[in-house]
Scaffold this motif. Sequence first.
Motif, PDB file in Angstrom:
ATOM      1  N   VAL A  77      89.143  -7.498 -57.045  1.00 48.09           N
ATOM      2  CA  VAL A  77      89.047  -6.097 -56.633  1.00 48.09           C
ATOM      3  C   VAL A  77      87.960  -5.429 -57.474  1.00 48.09           C
ATOM      4  CG1 VAL A  77      90.273  -3.911 -56.423  1.00 48.09           C
ATOM      5  CG2 VAL A  77      91.476  -6.070 -55.995  1.00 48.09           C
ATOM      6  N   VAL A  78      86.993  -4.811 -56.775  1.00 47.61           N
ATOM      7  CA  VAL A  78      85.842  -4.196 -57.432  1.00 47.61           C
ATOM      8  C   VAL A  78      85.680  -2.783 -56.869  1.00 47.61           C
ATOM      9  CG1 VAL A  78      83.348  -4.372 -57.788  1.00 47.61           C
ATOM     10  CG2 VAL A  78      84.723  -6.437 -57.616  1.00 47.61           C
ATOM     11  N   PRO A  79      85.446  -1.787 -57.716  1.00 48.61           N
ATOM     12  CA  PRO A  79      85.203  -0.440 -57.191  1.00 48.61           C
ATOM     13  C   PRO A  79      83.825  -0.368 -56.525  1.00 48.61           C
ATOM     14  CG  PRO A  79      85.075  -0.442 -59.583  1.00 48.61           C
ATOM     15  CD  PRO A  79      85.493  -1.807 -59.171  1.00 48.61           C
ATOM     16  N   ASP A  80      83.765   0.286 -55.364  1.00 49.54           N
ATOM     17  CA  ASP A  80      82.476   0.441 -54.693  1.00 49.54           C
ATOM     18  C   ASP A  80      81.791   1.717 -55.172  1.00 49.54           C
ATOM     19  OD1 ASP A  80      83.803   2.455 -53.398  1.00 49.54           O
ATOM     20  OD2 ASP A  80      83.830   1.493 -51.446  1.00 49.54           O
ATOM     21  N   ALA A  81      80.694   2.087 -54.544  1.00 46.14           N
ATOM     22  CA  ALA A  81      79.906   3.246 -54.976  1.00 46.14           C
ATOM     23  C   ALA A  81      80.693   4.557 -54.884  1.00 46.14           C
ATOM     24  CB  ALA A  81      78.635   3.351 -54.145  1.00 46.14           C
ATOM     25  N   ASP A  82      81.661   4.624 -53.973  1.00 45.55           N
ATOM     26  CA  ASP A  82      82.470   5.828 -53.810  1.00 45.55           C
ATOM     27  C   ASP A  82      83.661   5.872 -54.759  1.00 45.55           C
ATOM     28  OD1 ASP A  82      80.781   6.517 -51.732  1.00 45.55           O
ATOM     29  OD2 ASP A  82      82.084   5.626 -50.207  1.00 45.55           O
ATOM     30  N   GLY A  83      83.823   4.840 -55.547  1.00 47.18           N
ATOM     31  CA  GLY A  83      84.948   4.780 -56.468  1.00 47.18           C
ATOM     32  C   GLY A  83      86.207   4.174 -55.873  1.00 47.18           C
ATOM     33  N   GLU A  84      86.166   3.801 -54.594  1.00 51.83           N
ATOM     34  CA  GLU A  84      87.317   3.163 -53.959  1.00 51.83           C
ATOM     35  C   GLU A  84      87.301   1.666 -54.245  1.00 51.83           C
ATOM     36  OE1 GLU A  84      88.071   4.148 -49.919  1.00 51.83           O
ATOM     37  OE2 GLU A  84      87.221   6.146 -50.133  1.00 51.83           O
TER      38      GLU A  84
END
Length: 93
Positions: A58-65
Amino acid sequence: MALAGLDDAAAVEVGIRPKDPSRHLRAEGWVNMRGASKRLLAHQHRLNDGNLVQKTTVVPDADGEDQAYTQVRVTAKGLARLATAFAPRFPGM
């Protein structure tokens, strides 16, 4: 337990081209493609046999999700089965 990715490490271990393991695993029903994302998923019977494992990160994307990524890995037992499957192509092995 030693694990190998489908394209690079598995191919090196077995002594074949990097694209061959993925093609073989799809053709023989070890994995299938997941919808439009084109990600590979292991078939449950191969997970149960110990030939494959799935690793989820699980990795946070650019939007923080959080975004989940799943990778199929070949176990040592699976590499041994792949080696026997490709052995007829390489008589010296």
